[in-house]
Design an enzyme around this catalytic site. Structure first.
Site, mmCIF file in Angstrom:
data_model
loop_
_atom_site.group_PDB
_atom_site.id
_atom_site.type_symbol
_atom_site.label_atom_id
_atom_site.label_comp_id
_atom_site.label_asym_id
_atom_site.label_seq_id
_atom_site.Cartn_x
_atom_site.Cartn_y
_atom_site.Cartn_z
ATOM 1 N N ARG A 169 0.141 -1.530 0.168
ATOM 2 C CA ARG A 169 0.005 0.092 0.005
ATOM 3 C C ARG A 169 1.052 0.933 0.141
ATOM 4 O O ARG A 169 0.659 1.740 0.794
ATOM 5 C CB ARG A 169 -1.067 -0.115 1.170
ATOM 6 C CG ARG A 169 -1.514 -1.009 1.525
ATOM 7 C CD ARG A 169 -3.202 -1.129 -0.338
ATOM 8 N NE ARG A 169 -4.007 -1.898 0.634
ATOM 9 C CZ ARG A 169 -3.868 -2.984 -0.307
ATOM 10 N NH1 ARG A 169 -3.163 -3.425 -0.997
ATOM 11 N NH2 ARG A 169 -5.392 -3.823 -0.046
ATOM 12 N N SER A 243 -11.202 -0.689 3.313
ATOM 13 C CA SER A 243 -10.192 -0.896 4.133
ATOM 14 C C SER A 243 -9.347 0.591 4.798
ATOM 15 O O SER A 243 -9.174 0.997 4.087
ATOM 16 C CB SER A 243 -8.585 -1.656 4.069
ATOM 17 O OG SER A 243 -9.376 -3.180 3.585
ATOM 18 N N GLU A 338 -4.870 3.754 6.331
ATOM 19 C CA GLU A 338 -4.505 3.777 5.586
ATOM 20 C C GLU A 338 -4.568 4.818 4.568
ATOM 21 O O GLU A 338 -4.485 4.892 3.063
ATOM 22 C CB GLU A 338 -5.487 2.703 4.842
ATOM 23 C CG GLU A 338 -4.203 1.670 3.840
ATOM 24 C CD GLU A 338 -5.367 2.131 2.430
ATOM 25 O OE1 GLU A 338 -4.862 1.794 1.106
ATOM 26 O OE2 GLU A 338 -6.091 0.986 2.343
#
Ligand code: EPU
Length: 342
Positions: A169, A243, A338
């Protein structure tokens, strides 16, 4: 090809432009339709004086307040084949293309490799920034290069795989070059020979339940779509940004200690460290399905925070902070956000 003229508005609502459906506004908003419009806009006094936010699909961000600056939406479209041989194809997609539609288009052309990334919300241009990943595949696995325009100088340059510094990520565009470039096109190397990646448990189970032993890439895409539809909220119905936290990575020692206390802890061993399933930690801390005001934790996947109707960005952040504290108090593990907080 006729290109639309740039569209510029003031005091513009962003509610339909972010998948969390937060009702924030932008002082100025510009939809740009090709690279030269983007360059011209970046060279204006307005763009040079104001804070600038690049908004792709708006699917990985949380707007915590109105944006007192210029929001630029790159509406650059087009997918074309750059080169091909019997085995593979290099395909280029413009930044404004919808990611999922691009993946499905590649499948219809017989270009394989992206099928595990089906149904991820957002645009092609945003995908490399966080190196999107799901079900055992990451964008970097099929990536060749990208084009990007510098926000200050409006010059265009290419970035190779190595230059993007992809990680979990993560990329150089979230690190050293944060807020410096706007991605305008991305190139992928895709295989014309069907080979699939089905090591991720959920995919295998889904295929087995359908009696499929040797799946085609199309069947893998269908399996991924079915799993995502079951587990993740559709942003058109419930505001969310996927997420909300990253899966935390902890040391082997810390993991051994946690495992003694919580034998069922869900973890994925890495080369040196251990990645934990943040969804499990949040669920065990009692948050799954809970709410704080209009912000909530999704009932079927605790890693996803949702807007239950009219949540403000502040409300979602308050919930996120409470969860972080609660998980830290119980497990001694820090959850990192995130999504991009604006
Ligand atoms: N789990 C729970 N409770 C929950 C959620 C998960 O116990 O509420 C446990 C389960 O044991 C489950 C495991 O965690 O088997 C893993 O869950 P899942 O397969 O849903 O994956 P994840 O680790 O929660 C990551 C990505 C997702 C991606 C999936 C599948 C991150 C931050 N998230 O989630 O990506 O779709 O794997 O590969 O890495 C996104 O980035 O927006 C996203 C949705």
């Amino acid at each position: 090809m006729v290109v639309k003229a740039m569209r510029f508005s003031e005091n513009a609502s962003l509610q339909t432009r972010n998948t969390f459906a937060i009702t924030a506004k932008a002082r100025f908003l510009a939809d740009v339709y090709d690279e030269s419009q983007l360059a011209a806009l970046l060279n204006t006094v307005t763009a040079k004086r104001l804070k600038v936010l690049i908004l792709g699909g708006g699917s990985n961000m949380l707007l915590s307040q109105d944006f007192d600056g210029l929001v630029i939406c790159p509406q650059l479209f087009g997918v074309h084949c750059i080169s091909e041989n019997d085995n593979q194809v290099i395909v280029e997609a413009a930044a404004g293309e919808n990611w999922h539609q691009f993946v499905q288009y590649c499948l219809t052309q017989g270009w394989y490799g992206l099928e595990n990334l089906s149904l991820i919300a957002g645009s092609v241009g945003a995908a490399p920034v966080q190196n999107i990943g799901a079900y055992g595949v990451e964008l970097k696995d099929n990536f060749v290069s990208l084009r990007a325009i510098h926000r200050q100088t409006a010059t265009v340059r290419e970035f190779s795989l190595a230059e993007c510094q992809f990680g979990y990520r993560d990329s150089v565009f979230k690190g050293r070059l944060k807020d410096q470039y706007i991605i305008t096109a991305v190139r992928f190397r895709l295989s014309k020979i069907a080979k699939v990646s089905v090591q991720y448990g959920d995919i295998r189970q889904e295929l087995t339940s359908k009696g499929i032993d040797s799946p085609t890439p199309q069947q893998v895409a269908q399996a991924v779509i079915a799993i995502r539809q079951r587990k993740l909220p559709n942003p058109e119905q419930i505001g969310n940004a996927g997420s909300f936290f990253k899966n935390p990575v902890i040391s082997q020692t810390q993991f051994e200690n946690l495992k003694q206390q919580y034998p069922n802890i869900v973890a994925y061993p890495q080369q040196q460290d251990v990645k934990l399933a943040a969804g499990w930690l949040i669920e065990q801390a009692g948050w799954k399905g809970q709410s704080l005001g209009q912000a909530g934790v999704y009932e079927k996947q605790a890693l996803v925070l949702v807007n239950r109707g009219s949540a403000t960005g502040q409300e979602v952040m308050a919930l996120a902070k409470t969860i972080q504290q609660s998980v830290y108090d119980k497990f001694g593990v820090r959850l990192e956000v995130e999504v991009n907080l604006i």
